[in-house]
Design a protein around this motif. Structure first.
Motif, PDB file in Angstrom:
ATOM      1  N   ILE A   4      41.739 -16.814 -15.763  1.00  0.00           N
ATOM      2  CA  ILE A   4      42.474 -16.341 -14.589  1.00  0.00           C
ATOM      3  C   ILE A   4      43.833 -17.025 -14.489  1.00  0.00           C
ATOM      4  N   GLU A   5      43.839 -18.319 -14.736  1.00  0.00           N
ATOM      5  CA  GLU A   5      45.104 -19.056 -14.724  1.00  0.00           C
ATOM      6  C   GLU A   5      46.046 -18.525 -15.803  1.00  0.00           C
ATOM      7  N   ALA A   6      45.507 -18.302 -17.017  1.00  0.00           N
ATOM      8  CA  ALA A   6      46.349 -17.837 -18.120  1.00  0.00           C
ATOM      9  C   ALA A   6      46.890 -16.429 -17.884  1.00  0.00           C
ATOM     10  N   MET A   7      46.143 -15.635 -17.141  1.00  0.00           N
ATOM     11  CA  MET A   7      46.604 -14.275 -16.855  1.00  0.00           C
ATOM     12  C   MET A   7      47.620 -14.217 -15.724  1.00  0.00           C
ATOM     13  N   GLY A   8      47.734 -15.298 -14.970  1.00  0.00           N
ATOM     14  CA  GLY A   8      48.734 -15.322 -13.908  1.00  0.00           C
ATOM     15  C   GLY A   8      48.197 -15.458 -12.507  1.00  0.00           C
ATOM     16  N   GLY A   9      46.912 -15.740 -12.356  1.00  0.00           N
ATOM     17  CA  GLY A   9      46.355 -15.975 -11.039  1.00  0.00           C
ATOM     18  C   GLY A   9      45.580 -14.789 -10.488  1.00  0.00           C
ATOM     19  N   ASP A  10      45.012 -14.989  -9.303  1.00  0.00           N
ATOM     20  CA  ASP A  10      44.079 -14.029  -8.724  1.00  0.00           C
ATOM     21  C   ASP A  10      44.682 -12.645  -8.533  1.00  0.00           C
ATOM     22  N   GLU A  11      45.885 -12.564  -7.998  1.00  0.00           N
ATOM     23  CA  GLU A  11      46.464 -11.253  -7.701  1.00  0.00           C
ATOM     24  C   GLU A  11      46.733 -10.465  -8.978  1.00  0.00           C
ATOM     25  N   THR A  12      47.233 -11.158 -10.006  1.00  0.00           N
ATOM     26  CA  THR A  12      47.470 -10.472 -11.274  1.00  0.00           C
ATOM     27  C   THR A  12      46.154 -10.031 -11.909  1.00  0.00           C
ATOM     28  N   VAL A  13      45.156 -10.889 -11.823  1.00  0.00           N
ATOM     29  CA  VAL A  13      43.842 -10.533 -12.358  1.00  0.00           C
ATOM     30  C   VAL A  13      43.274  -9.328 -11.615  1.00  0.00           C
ATOM     31  N   LEU A  14      43.466  -9.285 -10.291  1.00  0.00           N
ATOM     32  CA  LEU A  14      43.018  -8.134  -9.520  1.00  0.00           C
ATOM     33  C   LEU A  14      43.680  -6.859 -10.030  1.00  0.00           C
ATOM     34  N   ASP A  15      44.977  -6.896 -10.208  1.00  0.00           N
ATOM     35  CA  ASP A  15      45.692  -5.724 -10.713  1.00  0.00           C
ATOM     36  C   ASP A  15      45.243  -5.368 -12.124  1.00  0.00           C
ATOM     37  N   ARG A  16      45.010  -6.386 -12.932  1.00  0.00           N
ATOM     38  CA  ARG A  16      44.645  -6.140 -14.325  1.00  0.00           C
ATOM     39  C   ARG A  16      43.257  -5.518 -14.420  1.00  0.00           C
ATOM     40  N   LEU A  17      42.329  -6.032 -13.643  1.00  0.00           N
ATOM     41  CA  LEU A  17      40.999  -5.430 -13.631  1.00  0.00           C
ATOM     42  C   LEU A  17      41.060  -4.006 -13.097  1.00  0.00           C
ATOM     43  N   ASN A  18      41.778  -3.803 -12.011  1.00  0.00           N
ATOM     44  CA  ASN A  18      41.896  -2.449 -11.459  1.00  0.00           C
ATOM     45  C   ASN A  18      42.475  -1.479 -12.484  1.00  0.00           C
ATOM     46  N   THR A  19      43.445  -1.950 -13.259  1.00  0.00           N
ATOM     47  CA  THR A  19      44.069  -1.096 -14.265  1.00  0.00           C
ATOM     48  C   THR A  19      43.052  -0.613 -15.289  1.00  0.00           C
ATOM     49  N   MET A  20      42.068  -1.454 -15.604  1.00  0.00           N
ATOM     50  CA  MET A  20      41.063  -1.064 -16.595  1.00  0.00           C
ATOM     51  C   MET A  20      40.210   0.101 -16.121  1.00  0.00           C
ATOM     52  N   PHE A  21      40.142   0.298 -14.798  1.00  0.00           N
ATOM     53  CA  PHE A  21      39.292   1.367 -14.248  1.00  0.00           C
ATOM     54  C   PHE A  21      40.106   2.515 -13.662  1.00  0.00           C
TER      55      PHE A  21
END
Length: 761
Positions: free
Chosen positions: A575-592
């Motif tokens: 999560i840290e490497a991806m840019g934090g919680d908000e970026t991870v939220l967007d990234r996961l949402n993008t997968m779906f």
């Protein structure tokens, strides 16, 4: 008094009546088409015999024997369940024929008349010649009931050389290597065949058989010959061949309209095969009694482990059919090990831990704690005698390892969840150390990945040990790197428990080496940071949307969008490497998100196991509600009760166990005691944990069918309010427990506790 007594008797009988009906919810044809490859024939839980039809369509692989079209090439005793790669087994075969059989060893096939029928313990098919074939089985023997058309001559061809072929052009097709058959004076026959290859590239292996007909044939003949030429009758009642170029078989001819055939098999000897059929399906056994025994065993040993108040037939069919298919393999071959003598249990037909470690083995421990301990002991015993634990195993041969040495994950998961009993954990840890430290010999060389062993162990260890990452000189480099990290985390867990502190520190550090493949500058769809191939000169650029590959590629059967999430033991760092919680939220949402990649569909791939965890990773950014909505949408969109009801290969029940966890309302994090809490499908569900313990899951506010209101408004665990979105094995499984959900139509923010642990972070 009489009325009260009657009501008492009925109430006492009700659970038994209900249990007896559970097999009616199992759909044997669910997932048999569109690549699901489910096996619809007859079997017992973990049984050696899996008796079913073998269908022939030129150019089409029948992975579990069954196809919805084509001709019957036989009805054979041995199959796998839900496999891909290439077919395996299809051995010890019979084929009913009508009239004169002039050339029995010429690859005869017979058409199908109408649709086959199947229920638990029972299979029925009709040939185009009008012969009705009915099948049932015990653990080591099978029973055939043939009804030939009236006023015809009925024949049964026993073809020793019959196997399931493969047409994919990958060098994985099986071969008959030789064998024999002998008909004795009392009419029974014995023999064996030698075969090789299949999806795990195994060398020669032998299976023995012993068959009886309960009606006397009017004639019998043994044959030897080749596929293309006329067969040669053997007048002695015996036929044999020492090479695959000469096939052998026998034809039995009957005047009776109905013929019962009983066959035992063994990996050890014809004598043991004869013992097996005599012990399990002796002479004069009624066909229907074998069916009833099979249904009773499935009810008591498997299906009744999970009970529910739900009455929706679609949901019950998904539940009990999934339970059924996850219990066909591995095969319990204890007492039938041809390779070594041991007092330990022996399980094989493991297809494959690359598929199963993610959530299947965790459910096996919950539902079958006795069998699961035996399976762990068997893995360790395979290491004792063969040098390595398998990632996959069939016909008593390790292979093929697709990524890491994922038996390490399974041992770690069992260890942290308290599997002890008769398990020798010092030996178990030595087996894990062998995987972690000793490169397996690259023999035999796999032409699809010739750089290193695909048979067992970790073929890319030289790079892993010297560099801390894996270069493209080794195939599947990125897949192996993230999986080796998970494997090393498993060693850390067991080393910690065994008080091997130096080892624990070493392997915890090594479990972070996936980070050496993390390229913060690799981008895709506006997101930065992916696991990528690398060499001594640095990172190698890739296209995360299109880099999914196969045996010779950096990513195996999934893209870097999938593998970048794989090291779940280090999720805080991801999560840290991806840019934090908000970026991870967007990234996961993008997968779906439909069409996010610029093409139709979504990035998330429900057809393959590397994506299994991803819908649940919202938990780690405290958005349990999105884990619920995304995973439920996948379950409802890609799973169903039809013949195409699976999104991909069953892979020995891997797909089915993913669905079962979704129904239960939990998801396991392999190698840890952590279970992620999502949302149950049912108003009430009870899991029998053994030793009188139960897990009771209830929900209020939903529709009781996995639809409607799905969001958690509140949760009580063992009667107490629960604020974390996760719990541990000890909380509800060690002594049993209760989960009481209140569900609603929107997210509630109920879960305010800390997020799930990231032990390597």
């Amino acid at each position: 008094m009489g009325r009260w007594y009657t009501m008492l008797v009925l109430s006492l009988l009700e659970p038994a009546v209900r249990a007896a009906n559970l097999t009616s919810h199992v759909n044997l044809f669910l997932g048999t088409q569109s690549g699901g490859n489910d096996f619809p024939g007859v079997a017992r839980p973990f049984g050696i015999v899996k008796l079913g039809p073998d269908l022939y369509v030129s150019g089409t692989d029948s992975y579990s024997g069954y196809l919805s079209n084509g001709n019957f090439s036989g009805f054979s005793m041995m199959h796998e369940q839900g496999t891909g790669g290439a077919p395996k087994y299809g051995t010890v075969s019979q084929l009913p024929l009508v009239g004169d059989v002039s050339n029995p060893l010429s690859n005869i096939t017979i058409g199908r008349s109408g649709a086959d029928e199947a229920s638990v313990g029972y299979y029925k098919a009709k040939t185009s010649e009008g012969t009705l074939v009915e099948l049932s089985a015990s653990a080591h023997a099978g029973i055939y009931q043939y009804t030939f058309p009236k006023d015809t001559t009925g024949n049964i061809l026993v073809d020793v050389s019959h196997v399931l072929p493969s047409y994919r052009g990958q060098g994985l097709s099986q071969h008959y290597k030789g064998g024999n058959i002998t008909i004795f004076h009392d009419g029974h026959y014995e023999g064996h065949g030698v075969y090789d290859n299949g999806w795990n590239r195994s060398p020669d292996w032998s299976i023995y058989f012993c068959g009886h007909f309960d009606e006397a044939p009017i004639s019998n003949k043994t044959y030897s010959g080749t596929d293309a030429k006329g067969s040669v009758q053997q007048s002695s009642g015996h036929a044999s061949s020492s090479s695959g170029s000469t096939r052998v078989g026998a034809v039995f001819t009957f005047k009776d309209t109905t013929v019962i055939s009983r066959v035992g098999i063994s990996w050890l000897s014809t004598e043991k095969a004869c013992q097996n059929v005599e012990n399990e399906i002796p002479e004069d056994t009624k066909f229907q009694s074998v069916v009833a025994d099979a249904q009773s065993e499935w009810d008591s040993e498997v299906l009744s482990k999970v009970t529910t108040s739900n009455t929706n037939e679609t949901t019950l069919e998904l539940l009990y059919t999934s339970l059924y298919f996850m219990h066909l393999i591995p095969t319990n071959q204890t007492g039938e090990n041809p390779s070594w003598t041991s007092s330990e249990p022996y399980y094989q037909d493991i297809f494959t831990y690359w598929d199963l470690f993610r959530c299947s083995t965790a459910l096996m421990q919950v539902l079958q704690p006795v069998a699961y301990e035996e399976q762990i002991r068997s893995l360790i015993d395979i290491w004792r005698f063969e040098g390595y634990m398998p990632d996959a195993r069939s016909s008593n041969y390790n292979g093929r390892t697709q990524g890491g040495s994922n038996a390490d994950n399974i041992l770690a998961d069992a260890y942290v969840k308290g599997v002890r009993g008769a398990v020798n954990w010092e030996d178990g840890y030595k087996a894990m150390l062998k995987d972690a430290e000793v490169t397996p010999p690259n023999y035999p060389v796999d032409p699809m990945a010739p750089d290193s062993s695909t048979k067992e162990g970790r073929g890319a260890l030289p790079d892993w040990l010297s560099l801390g990452y894996i270069t493209p000189r080794f195939s599947r480099a990125v897949t192996r790197a993230v999986e080796y990290s998970c494997n090393d985390f498993g060693l850390y867990q067991v080393a910690s428990g065994l008080k091997k502190e130096d080892d624990a520190t070493k392997y915890l550090n090594r479990s972070r080496n996936w980070r050496n493949h993390w390229n913060a500058n690799q981008t895709s769809l506006g997101f930065s940071g992916f696991v990528v191939p690398r060499n001594e000169s640095g990172f190698i650029e890739t296209d995360p949307l299109n880099d999914s590959g196969y045996w010779g590629d950096p990513y195996y059967e999934a893209s870097s969008w999938a593998y970048s999430w794989a090291s779940i033991h280090d999720m805080k760092k991801i999560i840290e490497a991806m840019g934090g919680d908000e970026t991870v939220l967007d990234r996961l949402n993008t997968m779906f998100t439909e069409g996010a990649s610029g093409s139709s569909g979504i990035i998330f791939d429900p057809t393959n196991e590397p994506m299994f965890n991803i819908p649940y990773l919202y938990h780690y950014i405290n958005r349990q509600d999105l884990s619920v909505s995304q995973s439920r949408n996948i379950a409802k969109s890609y799973y169903g009760v039809g013949v195409s009801g699976l999104p991909g290969n069953s892979d020995a029940g891997a797909m089915q166990t993913w669905l079962l966890w979704n129904m239960i309302g939990l998801y396991p994090v392999t190698g840890q005691t952590t279970f992620l809490i999502h949302s149950p499908w049912f108003d009430s569900l009870t899991i029998d944990l053994g030793d009188g313990k139960h897990l009771n899951v209830t929900s209020k506010g939903g529709d009781g069918n996995g639809g409607g209101d799905i969001y958690v408004q509140s949760l009580r665990v063992n009667g107490k309010d629960w604020k974390k979105n996760w719990l541990t094995w000890d909380d509800i499984f060690v002594r049993g427990g209760t989960l009481e959900f209140e569900l609603g139509e929107s997210a509630s923010g109920w879960f305010t506790g800390e997020v799930p642990p990231s032990p390597a972070s």
